[in-house]
Structures are given as C-alpha cells and as structure tokens.
Design an enzyme around this catalytic site. Structure first.
Site, PDB file in Angstrom:
ATOM      1  N   ALA A   1       0.803  -1.226   0.000  1.00  0.00           N
ATOM      2  CA  ALA A   1       0.000   0.000   0.000  1.00  0.00           C
ATOM      3  C   ALA A   1       0.833   1.272   0.000  1.00  0.00           C
ATOM      4  O   ALA A   1       0.271   2.368   0.030  1.00  0.00           O
ATOM      5  CB  ALA A   1      -0.928   0.006   1.215  1.00  0.00           C
TER       6      ALA A   1
ATOM      7  N   SER B   1      -3.502  -9.479 -13.816  1.00  0.00           N
ATOM      8  CA  SER B   1      -3.060  -8.646 -14.942  1.00  0.00           C
ATOM      9  C   SER B   1      -3.602  -9.213 -16.243  1.00  0.00           C
ATOM     10  O   SER B   1      -3.776 -10.438 -16.374  1.00  0.00           O
ATOM     11  CB  SER B   1      -1.529  -8.616 -15.002  1.00  0.00           C
ATOM     12  OG  SER B   1      -1.077  -8.030 -16.214  1.00  0.00           O
TER      13      SER B   1
ATOM     14  N   TYR C   1       6.319 -13.670 -15.008  1.00  0.00           N
ATOM     15  CA  TYR C   1       5.277 -12.733 -14.577  1.00  0.00           C
ATOM     16  C   TYR C   1       3.898 -13.227 -15.010  1.00  0.00           C
ATOM     17  O   TYR C   1       2.949 -13.228 -14.217  1.00  0.00           O
ATOM     18  CB  TYR C   1       5.541 -11.348 -15.153  1.00  0.00           C
ATOM     19  CG  TYR C   1       4.523 -10.317 -14.714  1.00  0.00           C
ATOM     20  CD1 TYR C   1       4.499  -9.868 -13.398  1.00  0.00           C
ATOM     21  CD2 TYR C   1       3.594  -9.796 -15.611  1.00  0.00           C
ATOM     22  CE1 TYR C   1       3.560  -8.927 -12.987  1.00  0.00           C
ATOM     23  CE2 TYR C   1       2.662  -8.859 -15.206  1.00  0.00           C
ATOM     24  CZ  TYR C   1       2.649  -8.421 -13.892  1.00  0.00           C
ATOM     25  OH  TYR C   1       1.714  -7.499 -13.488  1.00  0.00           O
TER      26      TYR C   1
END
Length: 313
Positions: A31, A147, A174
């Site tokens: 965050a 993603s 990824y």
C-alpha cells in the site's frame, strides 16, 4: 435525444461513488505506492480503517501519513513466508477486506527466501499463504490483483517446475504468476461456497496503469518501451486503482474479474471482464491449490466447513 459523452461519463463508476465504509477494516498489501496506495487512500477516505501491509515500515509510514483517515502500518514481506506467518499471527480481530495487491514485475531471475522463483513466490505463494492464514478472521471479501498479461507467456502453469529452471524469462514468469492469481481466486471461491462461507473471492486488474512497477523490468529496452507507454497510453495510478476498489466494494458474484472497460481493457471505468480459458480451468485451479499447499506448508484456512463443504486436499 442521444446521450452525450459527458452524460455517459457521469454514469461511469469512479472513486467518488465509493460507499460509506465506516466501521470496516481492510488490509492492503503493497500500500505504500502505485495502485495499492491509491486504493488504500480511497478506502480510508471512505471511512475504513486501513492497514498498510508493507516491506519497508518507513516508506509505509510516509505513505500512510499522506492519507486522510484511519490507518496503521504493519510489516509484511511476501517473499518471505516467515514474515507472512508473523503478520497473520499478529492479527486478532475481524477483517472485512483483504486486498492482495503487492507484486513484482518482470525481474531478473531470482529466488525468495524459501527458494521459489521470485515472481511466482511473491505474487502468488505469498498471497496464497496470507489469505489462508487470515481466512478465519475474514468477514466479507478477498480481492487479488492480477493482470491482462496472464494471457501471455506459456499461457499455463508450468506444474512440472513452477520455478522455470532453465526456461526462465521475465515475461514468462510474470504471466505465470498472474495466471496463478486468477486460478487461486477461482478455487478459493469454490471452497468458500462449499464451506457455506459468505466471504467472496474476486480478482481485478488495473489495465495499463503508470506506476513504478514497470521501472524494475529486467530488460532495458522493456523499461524504455514501458516508460514511453506510461506517458502516451497509460492511465494514472488513481485510474488503475478503480477496478480494485470496484471489486472491493460493489455487490458482485464471487470469482468475478474486474478491469478497465475501455479499448483493450487498458483504461476506462471498471467493468466485468473476461479471462483466458486457462484462467477458467477448475481442474488447473485445484491442482495449483494442492501444489501451493505443498510448497508453502499452509493449508485451507477454514478448519470447520459446513456440512457438504469442500473436498480436502
């Protein structure tokens, strides 16, 4: 009279349409920057008590200090399962919302503290362990950030070797980690439903959002390309946080996947979006769950499922 583009824009969901979150609590991993910071800040402004779960306490405190609302900062390193366990062991109260946001992107080949490929270990295994350890405290939902690149790479989980030894590329690793995020959400929702739990598991992706995540890419040309893309095509990190916030606060079915509704899911107001066939495969989701339990030593987080609950693995 035809509706104007301005009128259509006014109807699109944005951060100003967050509900009142007073009395609710949230943990947001990563965050301190990017879409994680924007999501945490928006949740706090809406009244939630937000825990910034971050690796660097100083950076986390600096980020939380810029936020209007109720916040606290706790240390969490998702690349170290001992840190994940320590964070979860320190949690002793109900938790409404867990946002699995933190991640690394297209790094040079490396290993986590426990020896897992860094992107799979951080983006998936760390959040898998954290979610299951916190699950007895959760009351509303888990949102995991994936993603659109889950469709790239091999387009599947390399179950024979998730560490991709001898086959590693930053993009392949990824993409595998982001596909794992979606399969995790799918299987988590199946188990929650089977256990009679009211907690929902959802996923979101930010589209093409300009954050500092792209600056760590292993390939210099990739960094250059993404830097240009950030300036020309991307939406800002505030826009990139909207799918996460939409998934975190709106009445959506479990296992929903939220992303930008614009062209190519790159930008725009949040909407329900599709995923690859591999990300919708329930058998692969079960297999990944079993493997993740074996690798992390963390098992299904609800110890007393309702009658007719999930199958044990």
């Amino acid at each position: 009279m035809a509706e104007t583009s301005e009128a259509r824009g006014a109807r699109q969901w944005n951060v100003d349409r967050l509900p009142d979150l007073s009395g609710r609590s949230a943990v947001v991993t990563g965050a301190n920057s990017g879409i994680g910071f924007m999501a945490a800040a928006a949740l706090a402004r809406a009244g939630a008590h937000v825990v910034f779960a971050v690796r660097d306490l100083a950076r986390g405190a600096a980020a939380a200090g810029r936020v209007s609302g109720s916040t606290e900062v706790r240390r969490l390193d998702l690349a170290d399962l001992d840190s994940v366990r320590e964070f979860a062991a320190g949690w002793d109260r109900p938790l409404d919302l867990l946002v699995n946001n933190a991640g690394v992107m297209m790094l040079p080949e490396g290993r986590t503290k426990q020896g897992f490929e860094t992107q799979f270990g951080t983006n998936h295994l760390g959040h898998f362990a954290l979610t299951n350890l916190l699950l007895p405290h959760l009351t509303d939902r888990v949102v995991t950030v994936s993603s659109g690149l889950h469709r790239s790479g091999d387009g599947r989980i390399s179950f024979d070797d998730v560490n991709l030894r001898g086959r590693y590329t930053p993009t392949r690793a990824y993409a595998q980690s982001k596909l794992a995020n979606l399969l995790f959400t799918l299987e988590l929702q199946r188990r929650l439903t089977g256990a009679g739990s009211g907690v929902r598991a959802l996923a979101a992706h930010p589209g093409y959002a300009a954050t500092n995540l792209q600056s760590h890419a292993a390939n210099p040309l990739a960094r250059l390309f993404m830097g240009v893309g950030n300036k020309v095509f991307a939406q800002d990190d505030k826009g990139g946080s909207l799918p996460t916030l939409f998934a975190a606060t709106q009445d959506l079915p479990g296992a929903s996947y939220v992303g930008p509704g614009g062209l190519g899911e790159m930008r725009g107001a949040p909407a329900l979006v599709g995923r690859s066939a591999a990300a919708s495969d329930p058998e692969a989701a079960r297999r990944l769950w079993t493997l993740s339990e074996e690798l992390t030593g963390v098992t299904w987080g609800l110890t007393a499922p309702a009658t007719g609950g999930v199958d044990r693995v």
